[in-house]
Design an enzyme around this catalytic site. Sequence first.
Site, PDB file in Angstrom:
ATOM      1  N   HIS A   1       0.705  -1.341  -0.094  1.00 46.50           N
ATOM      2  CA  HIS A   1       0.181  -0.011  -0.081  1.00 46.50           C
ATOM      3  C   HIS A   1       1.381   0.786   0.203  1.00 46.50           C
ATOM      4  CE1 HIS A   1      -3.551   2.029   0.709  1.00 46.50           C
ATOM      5  NE2 HIS A   1      -3.236   3.152   1.405  1.00 46.50           N
TER       6      HIS A   1
ATOM      7  N   GLU B   1      -2.572  -5.711  -4.297  1.00 50.28           N
ATOM      8  CA  GLU B   1      -2.753  -4.998  -3.336  1.00 50.28           C
ATOM      9  C   GLU B   1      -3.902  -5.728  -3.518  1.00 50.28           C
ATOM     10  OE1 GLU B   1      -3.222  -0.713  -3.600  1.00 50.28           O
ATOM     11  OE2 GLU B   1      -4.429  -0.509  -1.062  1.00 50.28           O
TER      12      GLU B   1
ATOM     13  N   ASN C   1      23.509 -25.621  -5.802  1.00 49.79           N
ATOM     14  CA  ASN C   1      23.826 -27.174  -6.228  1.00 49.79           C
ATOM     15  C   ASN C   1      23.622 -28.624  -4.525  1.00 49.79           C
ATOM     16  OD1 ASN C   1      25.528 -26.526  -8.057  1.00 49.79           O
ATOM     17  ND2 ASN C   1      27.020 -26.590  -6.624  1.00 49.79           N
TER      18      ASN C   1
END
Lengths: 605, 164
Positions: free
Chosen positions: A50, A72, A330
């Site tokens: 916001h 939002e 990895n």
Amino acid sequence: MSIDCEDQELLEGFLAETTELLEKLDDDLISLEKNPEDADLMNRIFRSIHTVKGASSFLGFDLLVKVTHKTEDVLNRLRKGELTLCPEIMDVVLEAVDLVKTLVSDIKAGEIVDRDLEEVVAKLIPFLSESATEATVLAPVFASLKEESAPAAPATASDATAAPASTPAQETAAAAKQTAPATQPKAPKVKEPQKAAAKGEELADNSTVRVDVKRLDDLMNQVGELVLERNRMIQLHSDYQSGLDPAGFNDDFGKLSKRLNFVTSELQMQVLKMRMLPVEKVFKKFPRIVRNLARDLGKEVDLVIMGEETELDRSVVDEIGDPLIHLIRNALDHGLETPEQRLEAGKGRTGTVVLSAAHEGNQIVISIKDDGRGIDPERVSRKAIEKGLITEEQLVTMSTREVLDLLFLPGFSTKEQATDLSGRGVGMDVVRTNIRKLNGIIEIKNEVGKGSEFILKLPLTLAIIQSLLVEVEREVYSIPLASVIETMRVNKDEFHMIGGQEVLKLRDSVLPLLRLQRTFGCEETTADRSTCYVVIVGVAEKRVGLIVTRLLGQQEVAIKSLGKFLANLPGIGGSTIMGDGRVALIVDPMGLISGGEAAGARKSA
Amino acid sequence: METALKLKNEDYGGELIQLVSFNLEKEEYGINVLMVREIIRMLNITRVPNTPHYVEGVINLRGKVIPIISLRRKFDLMEAEYDKRTRIMVMEVVGELMGFIVDEVSEVIRISEKEIQPPPPVVSSGIEQECMSGVINQADRLLVLLDLERMFSADERRMFSNVA
């Protein structure tokens, strides 16, 4: 289109704030996925988005407003409980946040690029329709939308409205229409690397520092003390010159130098602290990466982060990001098994990756540990032979640790086929190169079937280092203590020759030796003595013993560059000024070792 | 009469430049004073391994480490012992501070640009042609004007930083 903003200060403030909020947002979103019930967290996320929306609409960044507004809205529905959080929603929200980041970095670069927002916005819209109360119901709609929209644009629109049982609102149809033209020109795959690159730049952008006011005050205090000591020194000198109390001079001077020593080391600490950043800055992005990777790989992973408050020099922070990404990738890709394999092996479904950082003396130790299958040395050596990186004969003479070191060879990979994630054999080479650049050490702890751990030991800072002063035929050299593993006094009969290379048997391993006197071409001044000293240095995963004439002791030294004319000398990393004003050269163990390798290669060729 | 005077004026006209003159193997050289940062006595020089033979090493110039070059070796002259007249001329060459060891620094002289003649085509003393930018022929002395920027040709600079 360039940015036309009246108030530059306002804009800078906006960028700083937004960047901070967005960094935090990623983290919060991942935590939210783990604890969907956490209302506080939800509210915080909502507030951040916001705030970004409010600020960008105030400054007139319409593109940003559009994306943040839709995000939002989705978050608002989540907050009110109209939607339940599921990975699909999270994917879309994260994608939207990524887009916001891209837009913000565009603004930062001073150039607003007309980016295509529709794709992401369209993905958000389905979650806003009234009927989409249960995300699970919606997921298939969403999936079909995604799949079909690209090839057959007009068809999808009607399909999307007709097919799903959940009778989507008009918005969905609209979304489908929008998606179609948006996705067609570029395949989503292509976008991925671009995004990654953008993120990397963001992290490297560290030209200004925010310093705690308290730290500045402390610094000022220390400087004040230093001025006092200087005045004391001038006083002492004039007293001495006027012939007063020559006997006490010695005493006073001793005290003074002690105090000066104290003040300067405090000062040094303060300045160093200002350059320090919590390693959190790097660690923060990993939950997100791990989440995405785990979803792509179909594995269940718990990422545990410890010691993220550990501070280290910003130059180090900038460099460790890449190696860590490779190591984590990895761990997830090679280390951890799929849930099924784990159950078979009698482990819990969910694998754990522990990323931790801690101070250890003058070093920082970062470790990446997984509880997966571990590294199978046999498989590694077989692959290395297949790829022609080593020969059978070489393999026979190798210890287990040396076999594990093969992982770092460029071009080494255990994968049959290169995938998006790994298999090109570049990753570990990147790790090694970066760690070497930082004068760090890599250690591997491995237990087949139980997991593996990669330990990175890095110096705290690159400007002032602890060093070991050694003498090589009357010349003084300084070796960074961070790379010194041990020193020992050796009788010359203990040296052996293997294939034209001097070696030393050290406990259970064979250590290659390097005569610094020869490497640096020093004149031999002392008569052949029967004993000498060996300084064992480690760079990344390699060890080598340097033969020196004498050990002089340990000292903290400030690194001075040799200037561009003498840059890139093999084996010399820089210089420093000693207590007596002379210059001593700093040995660069990395250069020595790789230089030695090159020489060895030339010899064998 | 008038024309002769004019000629003379032209001879000594043109811009005045100041040169620092120094000796090397009994020959006199000159360098534009604007290039010279300072002139210091010999200090302890730390040898740097694996550098070209004319790099004598590095010194600590008030906290800054700068490379030192022996002009004798650079010009392939005979080596000489350092004595109390030996000086290091610290100069800024292509943006970097460097020190040059010379036998003796004598004075600062003013000459007009007109007095500088192009270097003779053949140089016997072994000084590379390209770093000589001119010769100044005065009644009782002969000065060789050096251009150190040119001394480090692009090639050499590259060698400096790579092979060394």
